[in-house]
Design a protein around this motif. Structure first.
Motif, PDB file in Angstrom:
ATOM      1  N   THR A 122       0.729  -1.240  -0.104  1.00 46.87           N
ATOM      2  CA  THR A 122      -0.183   0.221   0.100  1.00 46.87           C
ATOM      3  C   THR A 122       0.741   1.314  -0.121  1.00 46.87           C
ATOM      4  OG1 THR A 122      -0.079  -0.030   2.436  1.00 46.87           O
ATOM      5  CG2 THR A 122      -1.949  -1.093   1.208  1.00 46.87           C
ATOM      6  N   ASP A 123       2.102   0.932   0.118  1.00 48.81           N
ATOM      7  CA  ASP A 123       2.848   2.133   0.206  1.00 48.81           C
ATOM      8  C   ASP A 123       3.717   2.689  -1.257  1.00 48.81           C
ATOM      9  OD1 ASP A 123       4.480  -0.064   0.099  1.00 48.81           O
ATOM     10  OD2 ASP A 123       6.139   0.555   1.204  1.00 48.81           O
ATOM     11  N   VAL A 124       3.324   1.824  -2.057  1.00 51.37           N
ATOM     12  CA  VAL A 124       3.958   2.103  -3.490  1.00 51.37           C
ATOM     13  C   VAL A 124       2.795   2.607  -4.304  1.00 51.37           C
ATOM     14  CG1 VAL A 124       4.754   0.987  -5.696  1.00 51.37           C
ATOM     15  CG2 VAL A 124       5.265   0.105  -3.388  1.00 51.37           C
ATOM     16  N   PRO A 125       3.244   3.832  -5.037  1.00 58.92           N
ATOM     17  CA  PRO A 125       2.250   4.602  -6.028  1.00 58.92           C
ATOM     18  C   PRO A 125       1.709   3.850  -7.136  1.00 58.92           C
ATOM     19  CG  PRO A 125       4.030   6.223  -5.316  1.00 58.92           C
ATOM     20  CD  PRO A 125       4.454   4.601  -4.785  1.00 58.92           C
ATOM     21  N   GLY A 126       0.470   3.773  -7.321  1.00 57.90           N
ATOM     22  CA  GLY A 126      -0.061   3.046  -8.441  1.00 57.90           C
ATOM     23  C   GLY A 126      -0.638   1.551  -8.100  1.00 57.90           C
ATOM     24  N   ALA A 127       0.198   1.063  -6.950  1.00 59.13           N
ATOM     25  CA  ALA A 127      -0.274  -0.331  -6.657  1.00 59.13           C
ATOM     26  C   ALA A 127      -1.704  -0.304  -6.147  1.00 59.13           C
ATOM     27  CB  ALA A 127       0.385  -0.755  -5.557  1.00 59.13           C
ATOM     28  N   THR A 128      -2.459  -1.212  -6.576  1.00 61.05           N
ATOM     29  CA  THR A 128      -3.889  -1.500  -6.241  1.00 61.05           C
ATOM     30  C   THR A 128      -3.910  -3.209  -5.798  1.00 61.05           C
ATOM     31  OG1 THR A 128      -4.513  -2.730  -8.344  1.00 61.05           O
ATOM     32  CG2 THR A 128      -4.491  -0.227  -8.548  1.00 61.05           C
ATOM     33  N   PRO A 129      -5.014  -3.424  -5.123  1.00 59.16           N
ATOM     34  CA  PRO A 129      -5.312  -4.789  -4.516  1.00 59.16           C
ATOM     35  C   PRO A 129      -5.834  -5.731  -5.299  1.00 59.16           C
ATOM     36  CG  PRO A 129      -6.869  -3.231  -3.641  1.00 59.16           C
ATOM     37  CD  PRO A 129      -6.156  -2.264  -4.496  1.00 59.16           C
ATOM     38  N   TRP A 130      -5.995  -5.303  -6.618  1.00 58.81           N
ATOM     39  CA  TRP A 130      -6.715  -6.428  -7.531  1.00 58.81           C
ATOM     40  C   TRP A 130      -6.052  -7.653  -7.627  1.00 58.81           C
ATOM     41  CZ3 TRP A 130     -11.456  -5.920  -7.881  1.00 58.81           C
ATOM     42  CH2 TRP A 130     -12.204  -4.903  -7.728  1.00 58.81           C
ATOM     43  N   LYS A 131      -4.569  -7.684  -7.773  1.00 61.27           N
ATOM     44  CA  LYS A 131      -3.915  -8.865  -7.969  1.00 61.27           C
ATOM     45  C   LYS A 131      -3.880  -9.587  -6.752  1.00 61.27           C
ATOM     46  CE  LYS A 131      -1.125  -7.593 -11.721  1.00 61.27           C
ATOM     47  NZ  LYS A 131      -1.541  -8.444 -12.736  1.00 61.27           N
ATOM     48  N   ARG A 132      -3.875  -8.854  -5.536  1.00 64.40           N
ATOM     49  CA  ARG A 132      -4.023  -9.784  -4.370  1.00 64.40           C
ATOM     50  C   ARG A 132      -5.432 -10.242  -4.311  1.00 64.40           C
ATOM     51  NH1 ARG A 132      -3.119  -7.118   1.742  1.00 64.40           N
ATOM     52  NH2 ARG A 132      -3.349  -9.113   2.931  1.00 64.40           N
ATOM     53  N   ARG A 133      -6.467  -9.730  -4.646  1.00 68.20           N
ATOM     54  CA  ARG A 133      -7.858 -10.297  -4.554  1.00 68.20           C
ATOM     55  C   ARG A 133      -7.739 -11.632  -5.709  1.00 68.20           C
ATOM     56  NH1 ARG A 133     -10.117  -4.315  -4.803  1.00 68.20           N
ATOM     57  NH2 ARG A 133     -10.449  -4.186  -2.607  1.00 68.20           N
ATOM     58  N   SER A 134      -7.008 -11.521  -6.649  1.00 65.90           N
ATOM     59  CA  SER A 134      -7.119 -12.721  -7.527  1.00 65.90           C
ATOM     60  C   SER A 134      -6.461 -13.626  -6.804  1.00 65.90           C
ATOM     61  CB  SER A 134      -6.343 -12.291  -8.864  1.00 65.90           C
ATOM     62  OG  SER A 134      -5.000 -12.111  -8.790  1.00 65.90           O
ATOM     63  N   GLU A 135      -5.431 -13.548  -6.192  1.00 70.26           N
ATOM     64  CA  GLU A 135      -4.750 -14.670  -5.497  1.00 70.26           C
ATOM     65  C   GLU A 135      -5.564 -15.043  -4.616  1.00 70.26           C
ATOM     66  OE1 GLU A 135      -0.282 -12.375  -5.202  1.00 70.26           O
ATOM     67  OE2 GLU A 135      -1.251 -13.077  -3.412  1.00 70.26           O
ATOM     68  N   ARG A 136      -6.564 -14.471  -3.709  1.00 72.99           N
ATOM     69  CA  ARG A 136      -7.438 -15.071  -2.750  1.00 72.99           C
ATOM     70  C   ARG A 136      -8.393 -15.948  -3.490  1.00 72.99           C
ATOM     71  NH1 ARG A 136      -8.894  -9.810   1.243  1.00 72.99           N
ATOM     72  NH2 ARG A 136      -7.060  -9.835   2.612  1.00 72.99           N
ATOM     73  N   LEU A 137      -8.927 -15.617  -4.629  1.00 72.34           N
ATOM     74  CA  LEU A 137      -9.799 -16.441  -5.319  1.00 72.34           C
ATOM     75  C   LEU A 137      -9.154 -17.620  -5.493  1.00 72.34           C
ATOM     76  CD1 LEU A 137     -11.128 -14.036  -8.024  1.00 72.34           C
ATOM     77  CD2 LEU A 137     -12.388 -14.925  -6.279  1.00 72.34           C
ATOM     78  N   LEU A 138      -7.746 -17.911  -6.046  1.00 73.56           N
ATOM     79  CA  LEU A 138      -7.266 -19.075  -6.317  1.00 73.56           C
ATOM     80  C   LEU A 138      -7.215 -19.988  -4.992  1.00 73.56           C
ATOM     81  CD1 LEU A 138      -5.770 -21.093  -8.163  1.00 73.56           C
ATOM     82  CD2 LEU A 138      -3.635 -19.743  -8.100  1.00 73.56           C
ATOM     83  N   ARG A 139      -6.521 -19.317  -3.941  1.00 74.50           N
ATOM     84  CA  ARG A 139      -6.383 -20.243  -2.700  1.00 74.50           C
ATOM     85  C   ARG A 139      -8.114 -20.714  -2.264  1.00 74.50           C
ATOM     86  NH1 ARG A 139      -3.327 -15.448  -1.375  1.00 74.50           N
ATOM     87  NH2 ARG A 139      -1.448 -15.523  -1.856  1.00 74.50           N
ATOM     88  N   ALA A 140      -8.862 -19.827  -2.396  1.00 72.25           N
ATOM     89  CA  ALA A 140     -10.087 -20.310  -2.061  1.00 72.25           C
ATOM     90  C   ALA A 140     -10.746 -21.526  -2.983  1.00 72.25           C
ATOM     91  CB  ALA A 140     -11.177 -19.074  -1.906  1.00 72.25           C
ATOM     92  N   SER A 141     -10.455 -21.481  -4.109  1.00 70.37           N
ATOM     93  CA  SER A 141     -10.618 -22.456  -5.024  1.00 70.37           C
ATOM     94  C   SER A 141     -10.378 -24.099  -4.809  1.00 70.37           C
ATOM     95  CB  SER A 141      -9.967 -22.374  -6.290  1.00 70.37           C
ATOM     96  OG  SER A 141      -8.696 -22.508  -6.461  1.00 70.37           O
TER      97      SER A 141
END
Length: 259
Positions: A122-141
């Protein structure tokens, strides 16, 4: 090197991208049979001559169902970098993974997902949580997976070929595109990479000679956890939008129904 049994057919999602093309070549080099998911077959024929092409779109689940049929392994390298839509990251980086998981149905291919070294930052300009959210989907699968978070593409020098795999979610650095592709492919072939998430950079030194040692040194993600081991606890599920929580719940329920 221990290999996963019966992996021959590998579907590469994002196969015409700068990393995906190299994953296709790495699969060929390892004697596997890559199939390339592409939107534009005519363009892909020029980029990937002689490779089996499967027409499909990450935003079209029907086309994805046809594409994933029979795949024993998946390499997911979705990238929204050339998409000018303001919500492209949600549709491609996140939505592409979500749609692929739904398209799989009861299939359980070994899966390697490429995200970003800044997936949790969250400390990097332009970074967003969308890739982290995609990771969560894969782990939940519940799929057998490895998640690779590469550093800056091609900012490494030619002599920086020693791969460094970190898990503190604070790493920074660069790595060559061909080494990202090789790591994704190697993660499909090595049991010690299962269930692990790591940041990938390169330092001065030679190419890795022992992939098993590299993967074995990593800590696995905690069972049933949405996040990677050592990830910061700064994106609570309770703070997410209802539709995102609903996406995760659908993926989880599908996994529970298969179990």
């Amino acid at each position: 090197m221990p290999q996963m049994r019966n992996i021959t057919d590998v579907l590469v999602v994002g196969a015409t991208g700068s990393i995906g093309k190299l994953v296709v070549q790495a699969a060929l080099d390892h004697g596997l049979r890559p199939r390339a998911l592409v939107r534009n077959v005519r363009r892909a024929e020029l980029l990937l001559p002689g490779v089996e092409l499967v027409q499909g779109d990450l935003e079209d689940r029907a086309s994805l169902r046809r594409a994933v049929a029979g795949a024993e392994a998946l390499v997911l390298t979705p990238g929204s970098g050339t998409d000018a839509r303001p919500d492209a990251r949600r549709h491609v980086d996140y939505g592409g993974v979500l749609n692929t998981l739904h398209a799989l149905g009861d299939a359980r291919p070994r899966t390697a997902l490429m995200t970003s070294i800044y997936a949790t930052r969250t400390d990097v300009p332009g970074a967003t949580p969308w890739k982290r959210r995609s990771e969560r989907l894969l782990r939940a699968s519940g799929l057998p997976y490895t998640i690779v978070r590469p550093g800056w593409f091609d900012h490494a020098t030619p002599t920086q070929r020693r791969l460094v795999m970190d898990q503190a979610a604070t790493a920074d650095g660069a790595v060559a595109r061909d080494q990202i592709a090789e790591t994704l492919l190697q993660s499909l072939l090595n049991d010690d990479a299962l269930g692990k998430t790591f940041e990938l950079t390169a330092a001065e030194g030679p190419e890795p000679a022992d992939w098993t040692r590299l993967f074995a040194a990593l800590r696995p993600d905690a069972p049933n956890s949405l996040d990677a081991v050592l990830d910061p606890d700064d994106l609570p599920l309770t703070a997410e939008q209802p539709d995102l929580r609903a996406d995760l719940e659908l993926v989880r329920r599908a996994h529970q129904a298969r179990a």
